[in-house]
Design a protein around this motif. Structure first.
Motif, PDB file in Angstrom:
ATOM      1  N   LYS A 171       0.852  -1.194   0.000  1.00 36.65           N
ATOM      2  CA  LYS A 171       0.000   0.000   0.000  1.00 36.65           C
ATOM      3  C   LYS A 171       0.887   1.243   0.000  1.00 36.65           C
ATOM      4  O   LYS A 171       1.901   1.300   0.690  1.00 36.65           O
ATOM      5  CB  LYS A 171      -0.925   0.015   1.223  1.00 36.65           C
ATOM      6  CG  LYS A 171      -1.993   1.105   1.165  1.00 36.65           C
ATOM      7  CD  LYS A 171      -2.998   0.966   2.291  1.00 36.65           C
ATOM      8  CE  LYS A 171      -4.106   2.026   2.179  1.00 36.65           C
ATOM      9  NZ  LYS A 171      -5.106   1.900   3.273  1.00 36.65           N
ATOM     10  N   GLU A 174       2.950   5.107  -4.539  1.00 39.16           N
ATOM     11  CA  GLU A 174       2.583   5.413  -5.917  1.00 39.16           C
ATOM     12  C   GLU A 174       3.443   6.564  -6.464  1.00 39.16           C
ATOM     13  O   GLU A 174       3.949   7.399  -5.714  1.00 39.16           O
ATOM     14  CB  GLU A 174       1.112   5.817  -6.028  1.00 39.16           C
ATOM     15  CG  GLU A 174       0.125   4.782  -5.525  1.00 39.16           C
ATOM     16  CD  GLU A 174      -0.285   4.990  -4.088  1.00 39.16           C
ATOM     17  OE1 GLU A 174      -1.302   4.417  -3.671  1.00 39.16           O
ATOM     18  OE2 GLU A 174       0.445   5.730  -3.360  1.00 39.16           O
ATOM     19  N   ASN A 190     -10.263   3.021  -3.032  1.00 40.82           N
ATOM     20  CA  ASN A 190      -9.568   2.746  -1.784  1.00 40.82           C
ATOM     21  C   ASN A 190      -8.202   2.097  -1.985  1.00 40.82           C
ATOM     22  O   ASN A 190      -7.426   1.982  -1.031  1.00 40.82           O
ATOM     23  CB  ASN A 190     -10.434   1.842  -0.889  1.00 40.82           C
ATOM     24  CG  ASN A 190     -11.690   2.548  -0.411  1.00 40.82           C
ATOM     25  OD1 ASN A 190     -11.706   3.766  -0.264  1.00 40.82           O
ATOM     26  ND2 ASN A 190     -12.746   1.773  -0.181  1.00 40.82           N
ATOM     27  N   ASP A 191      -7.931   1.653  -3.222  1.00 44.00           N
ATOM     28  CA  ASP A 191      -6.633   1.052  -3.484  1.00 44.00           C
ATOM     29  C   ASP A 191      -5.532   2.095  -3.612  1.00 44.00           C
ATOM     30  O   ASP A 191      -4.348   1.761  -3.655  1.00 44.00           O
ATOM     31  CB  ASP A 191      -6.681   0.207  -4.759  1.00 44.00           C
ATOM     32  CG  ASP A 191      -7.082   1.012  -5.982  1.00 44.00           C
ATOM     33  OD1 ASP A 191      -7.866   1.971  -5.828  1.00 44.00           O
ATOM     34  OD2 ASP A 191      -6.608   0.686  -7.082  1.00 44.00           O
ATOM     35  N   SER A 193      -3.578   5.600  -2.093  1.00 42.88           N
ATOM     36  CA  SER A 193      -3.348   6.360  -0.871  1.00 42.88           C
ATOM     37  C   SER A 193      -3.876   7.783  -1.041  1.00 42.88           C
ATOM     38  O   SER A 193      -4.158   8.231  -2.162  1.00 42.88           O
ATOM     39  CB  SER A 193      -1.856   6.393  -0.550  1.00 42.88           C
ATOM     40  OG  SER A 193      -1.147   7.135  -1.537  1.00 42.88           O
ATOM     41  N   LYS A 203       0.466   2.922  -9.697  1.00 39.60           N
ATOM     42  CA  LYS A 203       0.806   2.010  -8.616  1.00 39.60           C
ATOM     43  C   LYS A 203       2.038   1.192  -8.980  1.00 39.60           C
ATOM     44  O   LYS A 203       2.147   0.700 -10.106  1.00 39.60           O
ATOM     45  CB  LYS A 203      -0.364   1.062  -8.318  1.00 39.60           C
ATOM     46  CG  LYS A 203      -1.563   1.743  -7.665  1.00 39.60           C
ATOM     47  CD  LYS A 203      -2.698   0.758  -7.426  1.00 39.60           C
ATOM     48  CE  LYS A 203      -2.317  -0.344  -6.461  1.00 39.60           C
ATOM     49  NZ  LYS A 203      -2.052   0.199  -5.092  1.00 39.60           N
TER      50      LYS A 203
END
Length: 302
Positions: A171, A174, A190-191, A193, A203
């Motif tokens: 998480k 990016e 939600n994937d 930040s 990502k």
């Protein structure tokens, strides 16, 4: 070759790549043999000009780079805007190290793949930098082109950056472009930040490579190329960066100011277009080194 011509050639190639045509470019030299597959390239944005290559590196290449770097990491530095010297800054909290150019067959092979994909010569690239980000570490939004004269002396501006992801990140971590014209088009699920939601973001995925240009096709700097590395929230992030300049980044022999000559056949045309005034470091030179087009700029006597 005129760096602006390199830009146009690479742009044409990347446009063709983004159309999804089934083709591949076979690269075979003395140190490596690699296949480039344009169907894996996605055009992300035209402002900045950015492209994502899925699976650019193999798992073996990624792991090899990490193995080369993990025992040699030091705190990452940034270039001071006034002096051009490397300094410590809380803007950048990762650790990293530089490989040597063509350090081994794998490094040389990846450098060749980068040159073939970007249509920019190997000699225009800096040595590859390996970066490691742990929990909370980041690199705040910045430009890869220079603000100081010192760094422009060798190679000129950085024309493009190839950012290769060497690991997956659970998480965060990016790459974000806060000034991207298409930020509003990206779904902010939600994937991503909170940092990644501040612009268009990519990502990290092991083996993928992100290519973006810091200059427009007319060789002027592109403010849309502002980018940063979001803080790692879970896991760790490994990446490799290749910065590519408009000219050779390999030190050239110092030229004497007593020589009144042009070092490039395009000097006359460039001078007529006003490049002597627009790009004096390259065309005319500095106190320490003569320029490449002194004769056409009429700063010397034959």
């Amino acid at each position: 070759m005129d760096p602006r011509l390199f830009l146009l050639i690479s742009l044409c190639f990347l446009v063709q790549s983004s159309h999804g045509k089934e083709s591949s470019l076979k690269l075979t030299t003395g140190v490596s043999s690699a296949a480039l597959d344009p169907t894996r390239v996605t055009q992300i944005s035209w402002s900045p000009r950015a492209f994502l290559y899925r699976g650019f590196l193999t798992d073996e290449e990624c792991d090899h780079f990490i193995d080369l770097a993990k025992d040699k990491l030091e705190k990452s530095m940034v270039a001071d805007n006034d002096s051009g010297k490397s300094i410590e800054s809380e803007v950048r909290t990762s650790s990293g190290m530089f490989l040597k150019k063509a350090q081994d067959a794998i490094v040389a092979g990846v450098e060749e793949k980068i040159a073939a994909w970007t249509f920019l010569p190997v000699e225009n690239g800096e040595a590859m930098q390996i970066l490691h980000y742990e929990h909370g570490q980041k690199y705040e939004p910045h430009f890869d082109f220079f603000h100081d004269k010192a760094n422009l002396e060798l190679g000129g501006h950085r024309i493009a950056t190839v950012l290769m992801y060497l690991s997956d990140v659970a998480k965060g971590g990016e790459t974000v472009f806060p000034n991207s014209e298409i930020s509003f088009k990206q779904k902010k699920g939600n994937d991503l930040s909170d940092c990644a939601k501040q612009g268009y973001s990519v990502k990290p995925r092991k083996g993928d490579a992100l290519l973006f240009f810091s200059l427009h096709p007319d060789a002027t700097t592109d403010n849309a190329s502002l980018h940063g590395s979001c803080p790692v929230i879970e896991g760790e992030k490994w990446s490799a960066t290749k910065w590519i300049h408009v000219r050779s980044f390999e030190a050239a022999p110092t030229r004497s100011k007593s020589d009144c000559a042009d070092e490039d056949p395009n000097c006359t045309a460039w001078a007529l277009k006003g490049e002597c005034e627009k790009n004096p470091l390259y065309m005319v030179g500095s106190e320490d080194n003569a320029g490449y087009c002194r004769k056409s700029c009429k700063v010397c006597s034959s």
